[in-house]
Motif scaffolding. Structure first.
Motif, short mmCIF file in Angstrom:
data_model
loop_
_atom_site.label_atom_id
_atom_site.label_comp_id
_atom_site.label_asym_id
_atom_site.label_seq_id
_atom_site.Cartn_x
_atom_site.Cartn_y
_atom_site.Cartn_z
N ALA A 43 60.88 13.62 -40.41
CA ALA A 43 61.71 14.20 -39.97
C ALA A 43 61.24 14.42 -38.70
CB ALA A 43 62.24 15.76 -40.57
N LEU A 44 60.24 15.34 -38.97
CA LEU A 44 59.37 15.52 -37.40
C LEU A 44 59.17 14.23 -36.23
CD1 LEU A 44 56.96 18.31 -38.27
CD2 LEU A 44 59.25 18.15 -36.83
N ALA A 45 58.91 13.27 -37.68
CA ALA A 45 58.45 11.78 -36.32
C ALA A 45 59.91 10.75 -36.46
CB ALA A 45 57.74 11.04 -37.69
N GLY A 46 60.95 11.45 -36.81
CA GLY A 46 62.73 10.92 -36.45
C GLY A 46 62.76 9.83 -37.45
N ARG A 47 62.37 9.83 -38.53
CA ARG A 47 62.91 9.06 -39.51
C ARG A 47 63.24 9.77 -40.85
NH1 ARG A 47 59.68 7.45 -36.30
NH2 ARG A 47 56.96 5.67 -36.53
N ILE A 48 63.65 10.02 -41.06
CA ILE A 48 64.18 10.37 -42.18
C ILE A 48 65.16 12.12 -41.89
CG2 ILE A 48 63.41 9.99 -43.91
CD1 ILE A 48 62.16 12.75 -44.55
N ASP A 53 71.66 18.61 -48.68
CA ASP A 53 70.67 19.30 -49.80
C ASP A 53 69.83 17.72 -49.53
OD1 ASP A 53 72.84 17.89 -51.11
OD2 ASP A 53 71.54 19.72 -53.06
N ARG A 54 70.32 16.55 -49.27
CA ARG A 54 69.58 15.48 -50.06
C ARG A 54 69.45 14.97 -48.25
NH1 ARG A 54 72.31 12.73 -53.81
NH2 ARG A 54 74.32 14.06 -54.98
N ILE A 55 68.12 13.85 -48.36
CA ILE A 55 67.57 13.07 -47.67
C ILE A 55 68.02 11.68 -46.96
CG2 ILE A 55 65.36 12.90 -46.74
CD1 ILE A 55 65.72 15.94 -47.02
N ALA A 56 68.14 11.47 -46.05
CA ALA A 56 68.49 10.48 -45.31
C ALA A 56 67.61 9.65 -44.85
CB ALA A 56 70.11 10.32 -44.87
N VAL A 57 67.32 8.38 -44.53
CA VAL A 57 66.47 7.55 -43.36
C VAL A 57 67.44 7.45 -42.78
CG1 VAL A 57 65.37 5.67 -43.16
CG2 VAL A 57 64.62 6.80 -46.16
N VAL A 58 66.99 7.43 -41.41
CA VAL A 58 67.64 7.25 -40.46
C VAL A 58 66.78 6.06 -39.41
CG1 VAL A 58 68.65 9.25 -39.73
CG2 VAL A 58 66.28 9.43 -39.06
N SER A 59 65.88 5.51 -40.02
CA SER A 59 64.72 4.84 -39.01
C SER A 59 63.74 4.30 -40.50
CB SER A 59 63.76 4.96 -37.08
OG SER A 59 63.48 4.52 -37.40
N ALA A 80 70.87 4.90 -51.31
CA ALA A 80 71.60 6.70 -50.80
C ALA A 80 70.75 7.15 -50.66
CB ALA A 80 72.60 6.71 -51.85
N PRO A 81 71.20 8.77 -49.73
CA PRO A 81 70.46 9.84 -50.08
C PRO A 81 70.26 10.53 -51.24
CG PRO A 81 72.33 9.44 -47.61
CD PRO A 81 72.77 8.44 -49.22
N VAL A 82 68.72 11.30 -51.10
CA VAL A 82 68.47 10.89 -52.35
C VAL A 82 68.69 12.69 -51.77
CG1 VAL A 82 65.96 11.26 -51.97
CG2 VAL A 82 66.73 10.97 -53.96
N ARG A 83 68.18 13.74 -53.44
CA ARG A 83 68.27 15.19 -52.65
C ARG A 83 66.61 15.74 -53.14
NH1 ARG A 83 70.44 17.95 -58.47
NH2 ARG A 83 70.08 19.92 -56.68
N ALA A 84 66.99 16.47 -52.51
CA ALA A 84 65.40 16.95 -51.93
C ALA A 84 64.23 16.96 -53.23
CB ALA A 84 65.37 17.91 -50.77
#
Length: 251
Positions: A43-48, A53-59, A80-84
């Motif tokens: 997330a800090l690297a801007g990839r998710i 309550d889910r995690i989505a890939v943005v890059s 699809a986004p996955v629940r953490a």
């Protein structure tokens, strides 16, 4: 993503490693914490990014860190986004060993071979760069002592340290009680770190099987006359978190 900066999984593992004995504190929950720390680092690297309550890939662009990129690719394949909580609760066999081996290659720890009961081969890891571990803990100490909101990286590290139970390892005894409480309070300073830390604690408490339902839905499905479903005991996993490896790594 350059390798000049230590990643949050690496820092969490260094915090958990006892420099005197070569063992890690809270080994089972630490495995969950490492999986969660990967999410924060991505997330800090801007990839998710968090999506509820889910995690989505943005890059899907690789970070340059092989272990993080493996996790990123697995997330991408989900579609699809996955629940953490589902991601963190999934099998992570060998993740702790992967990071220990990486720290050894970087010269921050060295492996010490031994035997358990004179038969089973074991490996303990001794810190060679204790100044690094002291610097990591000093960041937590400063945030706890001053009350100034820490940077997102330190806030996420504090949240994960609390979630995996490192508070008593870092701040033991009655004299460390207030520090442990303030460590827990740091969880609110980073949304992604807070999401992941709560997911780690939910996995440990057995809240992994399905999303929480509201009481009305639960009552309709339970049928007339049925009592409320029992809540899992706090701090007790519904199922033990198991792992295996050919060589025993001393905890």
């Amino acid at each position: 993503m350059g390798r000049s900066r230590r990643t949050i999984p690496e820092e969490l593992l260094l915090l958990a490693l006892d420099p005197a004995t070569g063992t890690t504190a809270q080994p089972q929950s630490l495995d969950l914490g490492l999986a969660g720390a990967q999410l924060v680092e991505l997330a800090l690297a801007g990839r998710i990014a968090p999506d509820g309550d889910r995690i989505a890939v943005v890059s899907p662009r690789p970070t340059g860190d092989p272990t993080l990129d493996c996790a990123l690719e697995l997330l991408r394949r989900r579609g699809a986004p996955v629940r953490a909580v589902h991601w963190i609760g999934g099998p992570r066999l060998g993740l702790r060993q992967t990071y220990l081996s990486h720290l050894e290659r970087c010269g921050m720890v060295h492996a010490v071979a031994g035997q358990m009961c004179g038969v089973l081969p074991t490996t303990r890891y001794q810190a060679t760069e204790t100044a690094i571990s002291r610097e990591i803990k000093a960041r937590l100490d400063t945030a706890i002592r001053t009350g100034v909101p820490p940077d997102p990286r330190t806030a996420a590290l504090a949240a994960l340290a609390h979630a995996v139970g490192l508070g008593k390892h870092l701040y033991p005894g009655n004299e460390g009680r207030s520090s442990r409480s303030r460590l827990r309070d740091l969880i609110r300073h980073d949304p992604m770190g807070g999401l992941v830390a709560h997911a780690v604690m939910d996995v440990q408490n057995g809240a992994v099987a399905q999303p929480r339902r509201n009481p009305a839905q639960a009552g309709r499905q339970a049928g007339p006359g049925a009592g409320p479903a029992p809540e899992p005991a706090r701090g007790v996993p519904a199922q033990p978190y198991r792992g295996s490896m050919a060589r025993v790594v001393a905890h």
